[in-house]
Each structure stands twice: as structure tokens, then as C-alpha cells.
Design a protein around this motif. Structure first.
Motif, PDB file in Angstrom:
ATOM      1  N   CYS A  86       0.795  -1.233   0.000  1.00  0.00           N
ATOM      2  CA  CYS A  86       0.000   0.000   0.000  1.00  0.00           C
ATOM      3  C   CYS A  86       0.821   1.274   0.000  1.00  0.00           C
ATOM      4  CB  CYS A  86      -0.926   0.004   1.215  1.00  0.00           C
ATOM      5  SG  CYS A  86      -0.060  -0.007   2.816  1.00  0.00           S
ATOM      6  N   MET A  89      -0.608   4.752   1.036  1.00  0.00           N
ATOM      7  CA  MET A  89      -2.062   4.583   0.929  1.00  0.00           C
ATOM      8  C   MET A  89      -2.710   5.592  -0.030  1.00  0.00           C
ATOM      9  SD  MET A  89      -3.113   3.676   4.864  1.00  0.00           S
ATOM     10  CE  MET A  89      -2.057   2.670   5.914  1.00  0.00           C
ATOM     11  N   GLY A 113      -4.246  -1.896   4.722  1.00  0.00           N
ATOM     12  CA  GLY A 113      -3.010  -1.691   3.978  1.00  0.00           C
ATOM     13  C   GLY A 113      -1.936  -2.650   4.444  1.00  0.00           C
ATOM     14  N   GLU A 118       6.582   0.951   6.736  1.00  0.00           N
ATOM     15  CA  GLU A 118       5.559   1.905   7.163  1.00  0.00           C
ATOM     16  C   GLU A 118       5.947   3.284   6.631  1.00  0.00           C
ATOM     17  OE1 GLU A 118       3.027   3.215  11.140  1.00  0.00           O
ATOM     18  OE2 GLU A 118       4.729   1.843  11.318  1.00  0.00           O
ATOM     19  N   PRO A 122       1.169   9.071   5.307  1.00  0.00           N
ATOM     20  CA  PRO A 122      -0.020   8.269   4.952  1.00  0.00           C
ATOM     21  C   PRO A 122      -1.227   9.185   4.779  1.00  0.00           C
ATOM     22  CG  PRO A 122       0.421   8.104   7.299  1.00  0.00           C
ATOM     23  CD  PRO A 122       1.585   8.858   6.707  1.00  0.00           C
ATOM     24  N   PHE A 133      -3.279  -0.607   9.128  1.00  0.00           N
ATOM     25  CA  PHE A 133      -2.020  -0.875   8.444  1.00  0.00           C
ATOM     26  C   PHE A 133      -1.331  -2.070   9.081  1.00  0.00           C
ATOM     27  CE2 PHE A 133       2.626  -0.412   8.379  1.00  0.00           C
ATOM     28  CZ  PHE A 133       2.841  -0.515   7.009  1.00  0.00           C
TER      29      PHE A 133
END
Length: 301
Positions: A86, A89, A113, A118, A122, A133
């Protein structure tokens, strides 16, 4: 949702601050895909430059993908989406914008996601939506899942990112796990150069086969894709809501000139600085290629 211009502007401000405080921008030259190179997406400044170059185009592409999906099926009350790879996102942004375009603001989005990194920046969720997530490789998710519950599975520029074994695990999930919904859609953003796109569609073919092995049928083909006929037209000409901050364009296209090492020691610098640093953001539709694959359970027809 945040306008895409405002989203880009936030990233530009942070990236500008970083560039002004650093004498050397050599690391940023690693944001390239030549010779199969894969950038270090875990580095926040690589993320910033990546998003400045590509987020605008990707946001438009994902919005277009969901618009095509909604032409096939209406999701009145809710939609469950699993985003495989993702990133930040942006595909969630495209989903919400596509819903608003058809005046379906009441549809609740339940979005999961999945990514090994990370990402910073986002997309912030709407109050009514559920956005989760999972920092994990998608292959592990598919191996551990008891059943697949989403309406939609999307590969946002990610289908090529998995190793052969990892992608086999994903396909096994689609072929062997219990699938809760009678109708499922798989959305795939393809790379645009011919050789890469062909490899991506090889994987599309494997996903179609996996779904068929699990009792689903489709009229969609692995070797067909959607693109824009006016692909040389600017994205803003295709969707008036898309603006890009002018100051960010000027900054990106002359990025090497912001590097003190390049300015003060030009003769000692590598001659590839301008090639890898000075790039416009993607603002046309020429590289957009995607697939919307729709599956129905065979015994539900």
C-alpha cells in the motif's frame, strides 16, 4: 479528502527543508529503476522525492481504477479493500475520491493496507472509515489467513515487488483459502514499458488461474489492460481537480542546482547528477496502464 495539491505541498515543504540543510544530495540519485535497481524506500528522503515525482500521477491512476470498478458494481453501504503493497495509501485516496465523484459519500470504506515498510505521509482517513495498516509481507498474510473477506484486492504498483516464492504464496491464498464474497475484484497497476508490463501480466494470469481453481469465473483477460487514449494530455486536462504546486515543479527539475557539493565542486562530481536528480514530476497519463479483474463464484451465477 485532502486535495492532491495540498498533499504534495506538505511533502515539498519537508523535502525543501532537508535539501537546504544538507550539502550533499548524492543519496537521492539512488531513486532510479535502471538495471533492475530498487530504491531504499525505508529512507524518508527517498520517500519524499518518490512521492513528489509520482504521487500526483498515481493518485489519478488509482482514482481512475476505482471509477472503472464502480461502473461494474455499486457498493452502496460498504466496501472492504485489501491493498497489497500500500505504500502511503494513495490508493485509499483514489478510492474515496472515486466514491465522491459518483455521489456515494455514504459508503463506508474498510481498508487494510499491507506493506513491509511503514511509509511516512499516509493519507488521513475519513471519520466514517476504518483504515488499518499491517507492517508485514503480504505473502505471510495470505499464508496465515483463515479466509479472504475483502471485496477488492489491489496491487498499487506492487505486483512486481514480490519474489517468485512470495508471489506463489499469494496465489496459493487466492486458490486455496475460503473466499467469503461471491463477487471479488482484483485491481492491478501495471508498469508501462513493454517488457515489464509483460512480466506483470504473467502474474495477472497466475492470479486469474488461482481464482478459477477456487471456483470463480471471469470474462476478463490477463493480456488486456486499460489506458488513456489521450495519454499525452496533462492529467489536469483529464481531471480538473488535479493541481500540482508550481514551486515544487521548479524545485524538482533543477534539483542538482540545490546541492552545494555539485555547485562548489562541479569538476569532482559524477556527471550523472543532472540525469538522476533533475526530473519533472509525472504529470501526464502516458504511463498509466491497469487492469480491473472481476470474478463471480461459479455456483452463484
Amino acid at each position: 479528502m485532502i486535495p492532491i495539491k495540498d498533499y504534495v505541498s506538505i511533502i515539498y515543504k519537508d523535502f525543501n527543508d532537508y535539501v537546504e540543510k544538507n550539502n550533499n544530495l548524492c543519496m537521492l540519485k539512488t531513486l532510479t529503476y535502471e538495471a533492475g535497481q530498487k530504491p531504499d524506500y525505508s529512507d524518508i528522503h527517498i520517500q519524499q522525492l518518490y512521492l513528489l515525482r509520482y504521487a500526483y500521477s498515481y493518485a489519478f491512476e488509482y482514482k481512475s481504477m476505482y471509477a472503472d470498478l464502480f461502473a461494474r458494481e455499486q457498493f452502496k453501504d460498504s466496501i472492504l479493500v485489501s491493498s497489497i503493497g500500500c505504500g502511503s495509501m494513495i490508493d485509499y485516496w483514489g478510492l474515496v475520491e472515486a466514491l465522491e465523484e459518483i455521489n456515494n459519500r455514504n459508503c463506508q470504506v474498510k481498508y487494510k493496507g499491507i506493506d513491509t515498510i511503514e511509509w511516512n505521509y499516509p493519507i488521513k482517513k475519513r471519520e466514517k472509515d476504518t483504515v488499518d495498516f499491517n507492517k508485514i509481507n503480504a505473502s505471510t498474510v495470505f499464508k496465515k489467513a483463515n479466509k479472504l473477506i475483502s471485496n477488492v484486492y489491489i496491487f498499487p504498483k506492487s505486483i512486481s515487488e514480490f519474489s517468485t516464492n512470495q508471489f506463489e504464496d499469494i496465489c496459493e491464498g487466492f486458490s486455496e483459502k475460503e473466499i467469503e464474497k461471491d463477487k471479488v475484484h482484483i485491481l492491478i497497476s501495471l508498469r508501462s514499458d513493454e517488457r515489464s508490463m509483460d512480466r506483470d501480466m504473467d502474474r495477472s494470469e497466475k492470479l486469474i488461474l488461482a481464482m478459477k481453481q477456487n471456483g470463480f469465473v471471469t470474462n476478463d483477460q490477463a493480456r488486456t489492460y486499460i489506458h488513456f487514449k489521450e495519454e499525452e494530455k496533462g492529467i489536469k486536462g483529464l481531471d480538473y481537480k488535479f493541481d500540482y504546486p508550481d514551486e515544487a515543479i521548479e524545485f524538482l527539475k533543477s534539483l542538482s542546482g540545490r546541492c552545494n557539493s555539485y555547485i562548489n565542486n562541479f569538476k569532482n562530481c559524477s556527471n550523472d547528477c543532472e540525469k538522476y536528480l533533475n526530473r519533472w514530476p509525472v504529470m501526464k497519463a502516458r504511463n498509466i496502464r491497469y487492469q480491473v479483474l472481476s470474478f463471480n463464484r461459479k455456483d452463484s451465477l
